[in-house]
Design a protein around this motif. Sequence first.
Motif, short mmCIF file in Angstrom:
data_model
loop_
_atom_site.label_atom_id
_atom_site.label_comp_id
_atom_site.label_asym_id
_atom_site.label_seq_id
_atom_site.Cartn_x
_atom_site.Cartn_y
_atom_site.Cartn_z
N LEU A 10 -39.88 -13.44 4.15
CA LEU A 10 -38.52 -13.19 3.67
C LEU A 10 -38.51 -12.19 2.52
CD1 LEU A 10 -36.91 -16.75 3.76
CD2 LEU A 10 -36.43 -14.81 5.26
N ALA A 11 -39.47 -12.29 1.61
CA ALA A 11 -39.55 -11.35 0.48
C ALA A 11 -39.80 -9.93 0.98
CB ALA A 11 -40.65 -11.78 -0.49
N GLU A 12 -40.70 -9.78 1.95
CA GLU A 12 -41.00 -8.45 2.51
C GLU A 12 -39.77 -7.88 3.21
OE1 GLU A 12 -43.86 -6.50 2.61
OE2 GLU A 12 -44.80 -7.84 1.17
N LEU A 13 -39.10 -8.69 4.00
CA LEU A 13 -37.91 -8.22 4.71
C LEU A 13 -36.80 -7.85 3.73
CD1 LEU A 13 -37.86 -10.71 7.70
CD2 LEU A 13 -38.36 -8.26 7.80
N GLN A 14 -36.62 -8.66 2.69
CA GLN A 14 -35.60 -8.37 1.68
C GLN A 14 -35.90 -7.05 0.97
OE1 GLN A 14 -32.77 -10.06 1.09
NE2 GLN A 14 -32.17 -8.67 -0.53
N ALA A 15 -37.17 -6.84 0.60
CA ALA A 15 -37.57 -5.61 -0.09
C ALA A 15 -37.35 -4.38 0.78
CB ALA A 15 -39.03 -5.71 -0.52
N ALA A 16 -37.51 -4.56 2.10
CA ALA A 16 -37.33 -3.44 3.03
C ALA A 16 -35.87 -3.26 3.44
CB ALA A 16 -38.21 -3.66 4.26
N GLY A 17 -34.99 -4.14 2.95
CA GLY A 17 -33.58 -4.05 3.31
C GLY A 17 -33.30 -4.43 4.75
N LYS A 18 -34.13 -5.30 5.29
CA LYS A 18 -34.02 -5.68 6.71
C LYS A 18 -33.34 -7.04 6.94
CE LYS A 18 -36.39 -2.19 8.34
NZ LYS A 18 -35.94 -1.27 9.35
N LEU A 19 -32.92 -7.70 5.86
CA LEU A 19 -32.25 -8.99 6.03
C LEU A 19 -30.74 -8.80 6.06
CD1 LEU A 19 -34.21 -11.44 3.73
CD2 LEU A 19 -34.28 -11.27 6.20
N ASP A 20 -30.09 -9.47 7.00
CA ASP A 20 -28.64 -9.43 7.11
C ASP A 20 -28.13 -10.85 6.87
OD1 ASP A 20 -25.97 -9.09 7.69
OD2 ASP A 20 -26.27 -8.65 9.82
N TRP A 21 -27.80 -11.16 5.60
CA TRP A 21 -27.39 -12.51 5.24
C TRP A 21 -26.01 -12.86 5.78
CZ3 TRP A 21 -30.98 -15.72 4.01
CH2 TRP A 21 -32.12 -15.28 3.38
#
Length: 56
Positions: A10-21
Motif C-alpha cells: 500500500l505504501a509503494e502504491l500510494q507513493a507511486a500515485g496508483k491508489l484510487d481511494w
Amino acid sequence: MWQRLHELLLAELQAAGKLDWSRAVIDSPHVRAARRGPEVARARSTAPARARSTTS
C-alpha cells in the motif's frame, strides 16, 4: 508477515500515485454496528389466517 507485506504494498502504491481511494470498500465485519437499528414496520400477510398457520 502478511500484514507487513500488505502495508508495504500500500505504501509503494500510494507513493507511486496508483491508489484510487474513491473505490475503497469497507468490509462489514470490521464496522461496529449500532445497538439498535431503525424501527421497521412488519409487513402484513395477505393470506387468510388459516393458510398462514403452520401448527395443527
